[in-house]
Structure formats: C-alpha cells, structure tokens
Design a protein around this motif. Structure first.
Motif, PDB file in Angstrom:
ATOM      1  N   GLU A 169      24.223   4.136 -10.992  1.00 10.87           N
ATOM      2  CA  GLU A 169      22.854   3.820 -11.418  1.00 10.87           C
ATOM      3  C   GLU A 169      22.255   4.926 -12.275  1.00 10.87           C
ATOM      4  O   GLU A 169      21.252   4.715 -12.957  1.00 10.87           O
ATOM      5  CB  GLU A 169      21.965   3.550 -10.205  1.00 10.87           C
ATOM      6  N   ASN A 170      22.871   6.119 -12.268  1.00 12.53           N
ATOM      7  CA  ASN A 170      22.378   7.219 -13.087  1.00 12.53           C
ATOM      8  C   ASN A 170      23.070   7.295 -14.448  1.00 12.53           C
ATOM      9  O   ASN A 170      22.806   8.203 -15.232  1.00 12.53           O
ATOM     10  CB  ASN A 170      22.570   8.548 -12.352  1.00 12.53           C
ATOM     11  N   GLY A 171      23.968   6.345 -14.719  1.00 11.30           N
ATOM     12  CA  GLY A 171      24.641   6.327 -16.004  1.00 11.30           C
ATOM     13  C   GLY A 171      25.893   7.186 -16.059  1.00 11.30           C
ATOM     14  O   GLY A 171      26.494   7.345 -17.121  1.00 11.30           O
ATOM     15  N   CYS A 172      26.308   7.760 -14.916  1.00 12.37           N
ATOM     16  CA  CYS A 172      27.546   8.537 -14.878  1.00 12.37           C
ATOM     17  C   CYS A 172      28.731   7.580 -14.746  1.00 12.37           C
ATOM     18  O   CYS A 172      28.596   6.475 -14.219  1.00 12.37           O
ATOM     19  CB  CYS A 172      27.528   9.509 -13.703  1.00 12.37           C
ATOM     20  N   VAL A 173      29.887   8.026 -15.212  1.00  8.83           N
ATOM     21  CA  VAL A 173      31.029   7.118 -15.237  1.00  8.83           C
ATOM     22  C   VAL A 173      32.289   7.803 -14.728  1.00  8.83           C
ATOM     23  O   VAL A 173      32.476   9.004 -14.913  1.00  8.83           O
ATOM     24  CB  VAL A 173      31.260   6.581 -16.678  1.00  8.83           C
ATOM     25  N   SER A 174      33.135   7.025 -14.047  1.00  5.75           N
ATOM     26  CA  SER A 174      34.489   7.458 -13.708  1.00  5.75           C
ATOM     27  C   SER A 174      35.422   6.329 -14.113  1.00  5.75           C
ATOM     28  O   SER A 174      35.027   5.159 -14.158  1.00  5.75           O
ATOM     29  CB  SER A 174      34.613   7.766 -12.218  1.00  5.75           C
ATOM     30  N   THR A 175      36.680   6.688 -14.413  1.00  8.70           N
ATOM     31  CA  THR A 175      37.607   5.718 -14.985  1.00  8.70           C
ATOM     32  C   THR A 175      38.940   5.730 -14.251  1.00  8.70           C
ATOM     33  O   THR A 175      39.448   6.789 -13.892  1.00  8.70           O
ATOM     34  CB  THR A 175      37.862   6.037 -16.479  1.00  8.70           C
TER      35      THR A 175
END
Length: 236
Positions: A114-120
């Motif tokens: 929800e904070n716009g951080c990403v993991s892939t």
C-alpha cells in the motif's frame, strides 16, 4: 433527532432483556420506544448505504498476464501482478565482461504494498509457453510449470535482488514496466548463484555465461524445476 440509549441497569429493573431505548425528537414532540437490539441491528443494516468502490487501473505493463488487487486499502494499489517476458537475446554485464546471452521465457510477479514498495519473484517457463496461454492458466487459478532462474541475483525462492537500484514508488500498474529494465540492465554478480540451478552444474556464474555466450537459443533442457512446496510460499 434520534437517540439510541443502551441502559442495561434500567432494562433489568423494567424486565427488558437485550433491548435498547429509541427516542425520537420530532419538532419538539418526543416519542420513546423500547426495541430489541437485534431489531435495531436489522434496521440499521437495511439503511446502510453501499458505495461502489472503483479503481482506475490505467495502462497495463508490457507482457501483462493478470492482477490480484486488494480492496481493503482502496484507493491504494496493494496488488500482485504477473507479467510474461518472451525469450530473447539480452546483454548481460558481469564484472568487466559483456555477454550476449539467450534468456528463456520468463514469469515475473510483482508484489506492490500500500506504500508503493515492490518485491519481485522471477521464474523460467517452458519453451512452448506464450503470453496468451499463461494468462489463461492464471485466470483458471493454475500456474504454468515453473523452473529456476539459472543465473544470479535471484534467491532460491525466486526473489529478485535489485541491488543498489533506487526503485521509485509504484503508483499505477504501468509503473511496473521499469522493473525488467532495471533487472537486466544492472551488472550481474555472483549473489545467490548455485551450480545446481541447471543440469550443466557449472561451478561459477562466469563458466555458465561463457557456455551460453553467443548462442541463438536457450537450451531449455538444462533448466531445473522449481518446487513451490519446498519454499512454502504463495506465488500467485
């Protein structure tokens, strides 16, 4: 004006059980009524206004397959999105060397908070897999056959390491387009590399790169299957 009063002590004195007092003041005229709390709940439920939540997704990222969107934190994104990367020849930089390496079909899954951080997460797919087929499988609740990424910078569970890259906040799905570019354009190192990622069992990442350098197609037969149960993670 409507007042709702819960007075358990008064209820016990007057012989009421699980009730509440409703006082309606209409132009100076007061009316009072005792109703069951269950009845009050039913009345309030019927008058509740249900607002339709809408989220504008905008342009899809290249290779888009599917998205699962959490709506509890609407209108923030909080989603995971799968994309398909078709097999290709890519430039790989390792230390001071530049290689032209065939890369197999890939599945990338981006988890956005929800904070716009990403993991892939990154996995290899079979040679005959394409974007349309992969999308249909995910739509039906199935995963394509997954294989381990044979090179470096991806851990055993499929988690991508973006190194020191400063990834901007993900605010819409099309922002995910930058992630494959960051991954492939960044110099590769030996982090997470293991010889058993392929049946070639090359001792170092450089040996594997030297073996594949200049080839026109990736040898899919050397890939090792990925076992999701071993890592106990929800992939999609």
């Amino acid at each position: 004006m409507i007042q709702i009063i819960f007075d358990e002590e008064k209820d016990r004195r007057e012989g009421y059980i699980d009730c509440c007092h409703i006082i309606i003041d209409d132009h100076g005229i007061k009316q009072q009524k005792v109703i069951r709390t269950e009845t009050l709940y039913e009345l309030l439920e019927k008058t509740k206004e249900h607002k339709k939540k809408e989220l504008f997704l905008g342009r899809m990222p290249r290779g888009y397959l599917a998205t699962k969107q959490w709506i509890e934190d609407f209108p923030k994104i909080k989603s995971k999105t799968a994309i398909f990367l078709e097999e290709d020849i890519r430039r790989i930089i390792y230390e001071n060397s530049v290689y032209e390496i065939p890369i197999p079909n890939l599945l990338m899954i981006h988890w956005v908070t929800e904070n716009g951080c990403v993991s892939t997460n990154l996995f290899c797919l079979e040679k005959d897999m394409d974007q349309k087929t992969a999308a249909k499988l995910l739509e039906a609740g199935h995963l394509p056959n997954l294989y381990q990424w044979p090179f470096a910078n991806v851990n055993g569970a499929g988690g991508v390491c973006y190194g020191s890259n400063n990834i901007r906040k993900i605010e819409k799905l099309s922002d995910l387009d930058i992630l494959p570019i960051l991954f492939f354009d960044s110099p590769m190192n030996s982090d997470y590399y293991k010889p058993d990622r392929t049946t070639l069992e090359k001792a170092t990442i450089r040996e594997l790169l030297d073996t594949l350098n200049g080839k026109k197609e990736f040898p899919y037969e050397v890939l090792q299957e990925y076992d999701p149960f071993k890592h106990k993670g929800i992939i999609f």
